[in-house]
Design a protein around this motif. Structure first.
Motif, PDB file in Angstrom:
ATOM      1  N   ALA A  14     -16.438   4.032  11.692  1.00  0.00           N
ATOM      2  CA  ALA A  14     -17.013   3.429  12.941  1.00  0.00           C
ATOM      3  C   ALA A  14     -18.077   4.566  13.084  1.00  0.00           C
ATOM      4  N   GLY A  15     -19.219   4.386  13.144  1.00  0.00           N
ATOM      5  CA  GLY A  15     -20.356   5.252  13.394  1.00  0.00           C
ATOM      6  C   GLY A  15     -20.254   6.298  12.239  1.00  0.00           C
ATOM      7  N   ASP A  16     -20.152   7.577  12.737  1.00  0.00           N
ATOM      8  CA  ASP A  16     -20.027   8.685  11.981  1.00  0.00           C
ATOM      9  C   ASP A  16     -18.473   9.326  11.624  1.00  0.00           C
ATOM     10  N   ARG A  17     -17.492   7.955  12.071  1.00  0.00           N
ATOM     11  CA  ARG A  17     -15.960   8.599  11.962  1.00  0.00           C
ATOM     12  C   ARG A  17     -15.104   7.804  10.865  1.00  0.00           C
ATOM     13  N   ILE A  18     -14.308   8.381  10.295  1.00  0.00           N
ATOM     14  CA  ILE A  18     -13.517   7.806   9.399  1.00  0.00           C
ATOM     15  C   ILE A  18     -12.345   7.540  10.084  1.00  0.00           C
ATOM     16  N   MET A  19     -11.907   6.212  10.270  1.00  0.00           N
ATOM     17  CA  MET A  19     -10.687   5.945  11.405  1.00  0.00           C
ATOM     18  C   MET A  19      -9.475   5.913  10.513  1.00  0.00           C
ATOM     19  N   THR A  20      -8.909   6.962  10.228  1.00  0.00           N
ATOM     20  CA  THR A  20      -7.688   6.993   9.489  1.00  0.00           C
ATOM     21  C   THR A  20      -6.564   6.330  10.285  1.00  0.00           C
ATOM     22  N   SER A  21      -6.585   6.225  11.286  1.00  0.00           N
ATOM     23  CA  SER A  21      -5.346   5.536  12.005  1.00  0.00           C
ATOM     24  C   SER A  21      -5.756   4.005  11.958  1.00  0.00           C
ATOM     25  N   GLU A  22      -6.690   3.696  11.346  1.00  0.00           N
ATOM     26  CA  GLU A  22      -6.890   2.148  11.164  1.00  0.00           C
ATOM     27  C   GLU A  22      -7.006   1.960   9.650  1.00  0.00           C
ATOM     28  N   ARG A  23      -6.132   2.058   8.748  1.00  0.00           N
ATOM     29  CA  ARG A  23      -6.327   1.959   7.662  1.00  0.00           C
ATOM     30  C   ARG A  23      -5.112   0.879   6.858  1.00  0.00           C
ATOM     31  N   PHE A  24      -5.582   0.484   5.694  1.00  0.00           N
ATOM     32  CA  PHE A  24      -4.705  -0.614   4.883  1.00  0.00           C
ATOM     33  C   PHE A  24      -4.315  -0.168   4.002  1.00  0.00           C
ATOM     34  N   GLU A  25      -2.980  -0.245   3.628  1.00  0.00           N
ATOM     35  CA  GLU A  25      -2.399   0.304   2.470  1.00  0.00           C
ATOM     36  C   GLU A  25      -1.322  -0.752   1.998  1.00  0.00           C
ATOM     37  N   VAL A  26      -1.566  -1.125   0.677  1.00  0.00           N
ATOM     38  CA  VAL A  26      -0.302  -2.133   0.133  1.00  0.00           C
ATOM     39  C   VAL A  26      -0.129  -1.698  -1.446  1.00  0.00           C
ATOM     40  N   LEU A  27       1.053  -1.611  -1.855  1.00  0.00           N
ATOM     41  CA  LEU A  27       1.251  -1.873  -3.005  1.00  0.00           C
ATOM     42  C   LEU A  27       1.635  -3.351  -3.706  1.00  0.00           C
ATOM     43  N   VAL A  28       0.864  -3.637  -4.899  1.00  0.00           N
ATOM     44  CA  VAL A  28       0.778  -4.906  -5.306  1.00  0.00           C
ATOM     45  C   VAL A  28       1.640  -4.800  -6.893  1.00  0.00           C
ATOM     46  N   ARG A  29       2.607  -6.269  -6.883  1.00  0.00           N
ATOM     47  CA  ARG A  29       3.250  -6.229  -7.982  1.00  0.00           C
ATOM     48  C   ARG A  29       2.676  -6.945  -9.048  1.00  0.00           C
ATOM     49  N   PRO A  30       2.286  -6.220 -10.145  1.00  0.00           N
ATOM     50  CA  PRO A  30       1.632  -6.853 -11.463  1.00  0.00           C
ATOM     51  C   PRO A  30       2.658  -7.772 -12.096  1.00  0.00           C
ATOM     52  N   GLU A  31       2.026  -8.847 -13.049  1.00  0.00           N
ATOM     53  CA  GLU A  31       2.656  -9.690 -13.873  1.00  0.00           C
ATOM     54  C   GLU A  31       3.388  -9.067 -15.010  1.00  0.00           C
ATOM     55  N   HIS A  32       2.579  -8.265 -15.456  1.00  0.00           N
ATOM     56  CA  HIS A  32       2.865  -7.640 -16.996  1.00  0.00           C
ATOM     57  C   HIS A  32       3.055  -6.181 -16.808  1.00  0.00           C
ATOM     58  N   GLY A  33       3.475  -5.615 -15.749  1.00  0.00           N
ATOM     59  CA  GLY A  33       3.983  -4.101 -15.895  1.00  0.00           C
ATOM     60  C   GLY A  33       3.080  -3.229 -15.821  1.00  0.00           C
ATOM     61  N   VAL A  34       3.204  -1.865 -16.117  1.00  0.00           N
ATOM     62  CA  VAL A  34       2.424  -0.590 -16.104  1.00  0.00           C
ATOM     63  C   VAL A  34       2.595  -0.038 -17.086  1.00  0.00           C
ATOM     64  N   SER A  35       1.435   0.366 -17.731  1.00  0.00           N
ATOM     65  CA  SER A  35       1.470   1.035 -18.947  1.00  0.00           C
ATOM     66  C   SER A  35       1.603   2.633 -18.524  1.00  0.00           C
ATOM     67  N   ALA A  36       2.167   3.513 -19.539  1.00  0.00           N
ATOM     68  CA  ALA A  36       2.336   4.921 -19.282  1.00  0.00           C
ATOM     69  C   ALA A  36       1.111   5.450 -19.374  1.00  0.00           C
ATOM     70  N   ASP A  37      -0.091   4.941 -19.817  1.00  0.00           N
ATOM     71  CA  ASP A  37      -1.546   5.699 -19.944  1.00  0.00           C
ATOM     72  C   ASP A  37      -2.024   5.500 -18.426  1.00  0.00           C
ATOM     73  N   SER A  38      -1.562   4.338 -17.981  1.00  0.00           N
ATOM     74  CA  SER A  38      -2.113   4.254 -16.516  1.00  0.00           C
ATOM     75  C   SER A  38      -1.426   4.935 -15.467  1.00  0.00           C
ATOM     76  N   VAL A  39      -0.244   5.106 -15.624  1.00  0.00           N
ATOM     77  CA  VAL A  39       0.589   5.934 -14.717  1.00  0.00           C
ATOM     78  C   VAL A  39       0.180   7.517 -14.612  1.00  0.00           C
ATOM     79  N   ARG A  40      -0.383   8.163 -15.939  1.00  0.00           N
ATOM     80  CA  ARG A  40      -0.732   9.368 -15.823  1.00  0.00           C
ATOM     81  C   ARG A  40      -2.051   9.347 -14.899  1.00  0.00           C
ATOM     82  N   ILE A  41      -2.785   8.337 -14.752  1.00  0.00           N
ATOM     83  CA  ILE A  41      -3.733   8.367 -13.864  1.00  0.00           C
ATOM     84  C   ILE A  41      -3.674   8.322 -12.411  1.00  0.00           C
ATOM     85  N   HIS A  42      -2.726   7.132 -12.100  1.00  0.00           N
ATOM     86  CA  HIS A  42      -2.622   6.811 -10.598  1.00  0.00           C
ATOM     87  C   HIS A  42      -1.150   7.236 -10.225  1.00  0.00           C
TER      88      HIS A  42
END
Length: 204
Positions: free
Chosen positions: A39-67
């Motif tokens: 909002a304007g020049d402020r990042i409203m960290t109290s108004e944030r959206f965060e969800v985890l999403v369940r994948p259908e095909h799992g998570v590879s070891a390579d991607s785990v090293r990134i995120h």
């Protein structure tokens, strides 16, 4: 979701980021979505959206090293269609801001297209393009010829400043100062590999 086509609130944006199982828009999956209102020049960290999403095909070891998100971390996440519905309600009609936003939007649109018959309609502001243009203008004229080599890694961009994280479970103030995005600056630097992956999204 007709509200997404309304006029956006003045001087408001939503910064958006996704974590995925890889960089292939055609086959990889979203495993987390983070967004925060600006909002304007402020990042409203109290108004944030965060969800985890369940994948259908799992998570590879390579991607785990990134995120750092393991398969057991996302096993209880939301189905992707429910996650994007909640995200669209959070965004409303606000323009979207992101670093390599094109990739995140393409991943989201793959899930949103079956729901809406189109992708996210909001204007989009690509921060990597703004940074590229800024660094390009700083180059001497002889280096502006052709396609100059400009480091667009996010860590390079944020080196002079403290990174504002959208990670879960961190303690933050209610808002954080930022440089106001310019809605006219929507260009982006050449990203051939990303563009190749994104081609065809929405046409299938």
């Amino acid at each position: 979701f007709r509200f997404m086509f309304d006029a956006p609130p003045p001087n408001e944006w939503v910064s958006l980021d996704c974590e995925t199982t890889g960089l292939d828009v055609g086959k990889d999956e979203i495993i987390s979505i983070g967004a925060v209102r600006i909002a304007g020049d402020r990042i409203m960290t109290s108004e944030r959206f965060e969800v985890l999403v369940r994948p259908e095909h799992g998570v590879s070891a390579d991607s785990v090293r990134i995120h750092r998100l393991r398969e057991q971390d996302v096993a209880s996440g939301l189905p992707v269609d429910e996650a994007v519905k909640r995200l669209m309600r959070f965004i409303g009609s606000r323009p979207l801001v992101g670093y390599y936003l094109e990739f995140d939007v393409a991943m989201l649109n793959r899930a949103i297209w079956p729901l809406l018959g189109q992708g996210l309609p909001q204007p989009k502001i690509e921060v990597s393009g703004m940074y590229y243009d800024y660094k390009f203008r700083q180059l001497p004229p002889h280096r502006q010829q052709g396609t100059p080599d400009i480091d667009l890694r996010f860590n390079t961009l944020m080196a002079p400043a403290r990174k504002v994280s959208l990670s879960l479970g961190t303690t933050k103030p209610q808002s954080t100062p930022m440089t106001r995005p310019n809605p006219r600056q929507v260009s982006h630097a050449p990203t051939a590999e990303l563009n190749e992956n994104i081609d065809g999204i929405g046409s299938t």
